[in-house]
Design an enzyme around this catalytic site. Structure first.
Site, mmCIF file in Angstrom:
data_model
loop_
_atom_site.group_PDB
_atom_site.id
_atom_site.type_symbol
_atom_site.label_atom_id
_atom_site.label_comp_id
_atom_site.label_asym_id
_atom_site.label_seq_id
_atom_site.Cartn_x
_atom_site.Cartn_y
_atom_site.Cartn_z
ATOM 1 N N CYS A 451 94.066 32.672 34.221
ATOM 2 C CA CYS A 451 93.008 33.236 32.694
ATOM 3 C C CYS A 451 91.365 32.573 32.125
ATOM 4 C CB CYS A 451 94.030 33.296 31.289
ATOM 5 S SG CYS A 451 94.976 31.583 30.920
ATOM 6 N N ASP A 575 91.868 39.700 26.141
ATOM 7 C CA ASP A 575 93.027 39.243 26.645
ATOM 8 C C ASP A 575 93.314 39.059 28.034
ATOM 9 O OD1 ASP A 575 95.694 37.698 27.636
ATOM 10 O OD2 ASP A 575 96.709 38.609 25.472
ATOM 11 N N HIS A 577 95.340 38.232 30.293
ATOM 12 C CA HIS A 577 96.398 38.390 30.813
ATOM 13 C C HIS A 577 97.160 39.673 31.303
ATOM 14 C CE1 HIS A 577 96.271 34.690 28.414
ATOM 15 N NE2 HIS A 577 96.684 34.276 30.104
#
Length: 618
Positions: A451, A575, A577
């Site tokens: 990440c 994000d 992820h």
């Protein structure tokens, strides 16, 4: 009849930033029944010299010299107005704007009529209305240029080339349609000379909707599920950071001056060949080079199609004039060789302008060469821009959506998000363009550990797209190799699945891009919200994405919505992820790019924020 005067909201903000007593020239579009929209200006680079002749051709076709702007108490406004009268073609009544220094308070507009100035009212046109009422055309073609390598010869042959193009030798086709334009008129798909530009846009949009509907083809940058009617033209034929619709134009060469049939064939039953001819050869002291022309025009959508042919020819001629300027400047330099270098055109879309601007640079001459640096400095002075950002470096050229590779990550995934819900809040957002990097892209299995790498890649893409670097976004392996090389990690780190954090991200930004970062530490996720005012200042002054790492997670902050009276704040989070396909609708609907409250951060974890700082460069 006096023109109805409108002023672009972008122009108003730029006028407010001028804090030196000077004069400048106004550039605008005349459209409809005598409405004049002011879009741009330049200021005198040295006292008494307006230099509008050098600037005019950098604007898209239809953006023309239309008046004068006066800042402060300078007394030479009327003399300058008399000077430019001979070159103001789009209106019989040039405009004078009287501005105070550093403020819009007291801004007054006048028209020059019957040899005197008469004050007139004006309206401000906001960005949304500009995008709704106007569009741009963009065409590309290659033209052979054959000349001796002298200033006089270049000027003479350029004049001959422009005259030839103005003689009706070209034809145009609106891309994605069978609509053709020649010097004799327009035809195809129910388009006539009396049709409007908006009808052309609708014809292109119809093809796009049909493509999405019938074949499931989704253009890069949109990829949105739902009804095909929701696909705007700007998301397909547009440019990064630009909300205008753009009509792409294919250029053809007519074998005769006769009309082209509806099937795209000339009357002789031969299809008009493309206006492309690759040729580079030398003969004695002459050179033949292929000029790759890319020309633009700004057009009101209610303009009749019968004007478009001449507008497109003018856009090509402006590009050629820019090429001529750059070649002549080179030949006039006191150098050991007078070799003629090929010019190339570049389009820029400074967010402060609200319109495109074009420059010509010579192939093989670096952006860091002193002559090119001085050329850019003059441009900054002309447009009242600070010499701290790379507005006109080649790396900062505008990227059009059709130029994006199929494997390129999505761009600006926050555009189109619903409001955050903060009452009386003010948004402070990332400035410019970025790519959304997340898990499993580029066929890399980094789920569970990559990440922070992805956040770093998003940040690097921002610096690439803003023109601060031409280096490609680093891969996971390149990031690991660098950290080993500087001694931060052991040799077995390369090829591993080990995490990195904010400190490593800052090291890589310094090593790859020579970018400094500010590291901000908070002991608990509950304290992140206390940084709201600092983050607001960061996005106002730096505008770069922020990497935030805490515990085992890393995210990218690309904006905040903050009410200073109540202290309420939400964070715009990208994000990394996410493991799905690059599908904008899913990414926004499922919150992978979205507004998050203070409870998004773990109260039991500490957090470090890596806040990249813009380098000072131009």
């Amino acid at each position: 009849m006096l023109p109805k005067l409108k002023i672009s909201a972008f122009l108003m903000k730029r006028l407010e930033r001028i804090k030196q007593q000077c004069s400048g020239c106004l550039f605008g579009v005349l459209y409809g029944e005598g409405t004049l929209l002011l879009m741009g200006f330049n200021v005198e680079s040295t006292i008494g010299h307006l230099n509008y002749e050098q600037i005019q051709f950098k604007f898209p076709a239809e953006l023309d010299l239309c008046g004068l702007v006066k800042f402060g108490d300078c007394t030479d406004a009327e003399a300058h107005l008399t000077e430019i009268l001979k070159d103001v073609d789009i209106t019989d009544n040039p405009i004078l704007l009287q501005c105070e220094l550093g403020t819009l308070v007291g801004l007054r507009a006048y028209v020059f009529i019957h040899s005197k100035l008469e004050e007139v009212p004006y309206e401000v046109m906001e960005a949304e209305q500009l995008y709704h009422d106007f569009c741009f055309t963009r065409l590309k073609c290659s033209l052979d240029f054959y000349t001796q390598q002298t200033v006089e010869a270049v000027r003479r042959e350029m004049h001959v080339l422009r005259k030839m193009l103005s003689g009706g030798s070209l034809a145009f086709c609106i891309e994605s349609t069978k609509v053709y334009l020649t010097s004799s008129g327009a035809q195809g798909e129910r388009i006539t000379n009396e049709s409007l530009i908006n009808d052309l846009i609708n014809a292109v949009s119809k093809v796009i909707r049909s493509t999405v509907e019938n074949h499931g083809v989704e253009e890069k940058g949109n990829k949105k599920k739902g009804h095909s009617s929701s696909v705007p033209l700007a998301s397909v034929f547009g440019a990064l950071g630009c909300a205008y619709d753009i009509l792409r134009i294919n250029v053809l060469r007519c074998k005769t001056r006769e009309r082209i049939g509806g099937n795209g064939e000339a009357v002789s039953n031969e299809a008009p060949p493309p206006a492309v001819s690759m040729c580079v050869k030398r003969e004695e002291d002459k050179v033949c080079m292929t000029l790759e022309v890319e020309a633009m025009a700004m057009v009101c959508k209610t303009t009749k199609v019968n004007r478009l042919y001449d507008i497109l020819i003018e856009s090509i001629c402006r590009s050629l004039r820019l090429f001529e300027q750059s070649m002549v400047e080179r030949l006039q330099q006191p150098t050991e060789t007078s070799e003629l270098l090929r010019p190339s055109g570049y389009h820029f879309f400074p967010q402060e302008f609200g319109h495109f601007l074009s420059c010509s640079y010579l192939d093989g001459v670096s952006d860091d060469e002193s002559t090119v640096q001085e050329k850019r400095k003059k441009l900054h002075r002309h447009f009242g821009l600070p010499v701290i950002r790379p507005y006109f470096r080649r790396a900062n050229r505008c990227i059009f959506l059709n130029e994006l590779d199929a494997t390129t990550p999505l761009v600006n995934t926050h555009v189109g998000l619903r409001p955050s819900g903060i009452i009386d809040g003010k948004q402070y957002l990332v400035q410019g363009n970025y790519h959304y990097y997340h898990y499993l892209q580029q066929q890399i299995q980094d789920k569970g550990w990559g990440c922070a790498y992805r956040s770093l890649q998003t940040i690097c893409s921002w610096f690439l797209l803003q023109g601060y670097t031409e280096k490609p976004v680093p891969t996971h392996r390149e990031i690991q190799q660098y950290l080993v090389r500087i001694g931060d990690k052991p040799h077995n780190f390369v090829g591993s699945s080990q995490w990195i954090g904010s400190t490593e991200v800052s090291m890589c930004l310094q090593g790859f891009l020579n970018v400094d970062s500010r590291i901000q530490h908070v002991t608990s996720g509950a304290d992140v919200a206390t940084l709201a005012s600092d983050l607001a200042m960061h996005f106002q002054t730096q505008g770069t994405p922020i990497m935030i790492g805490g515990g085992v997670l890393a995210h990218t902050i690309i904006g905040i919505d903050y009410c200073s009276q109540t202290g309420k704040v939400k964070f715009l989070i990208l994000d990394p992820h996410y493991t799905g396909a690059d599908e904008l609708h899913t990414i926004q609907a499922k919150g992978w790019c979205g507004w998050k409250g203070g409870d998004f951060w773990d109260k039991k974890s500490y957090y470090n924020l890596c806040m990249p700082q813009r380098p000072i460069m131009f």
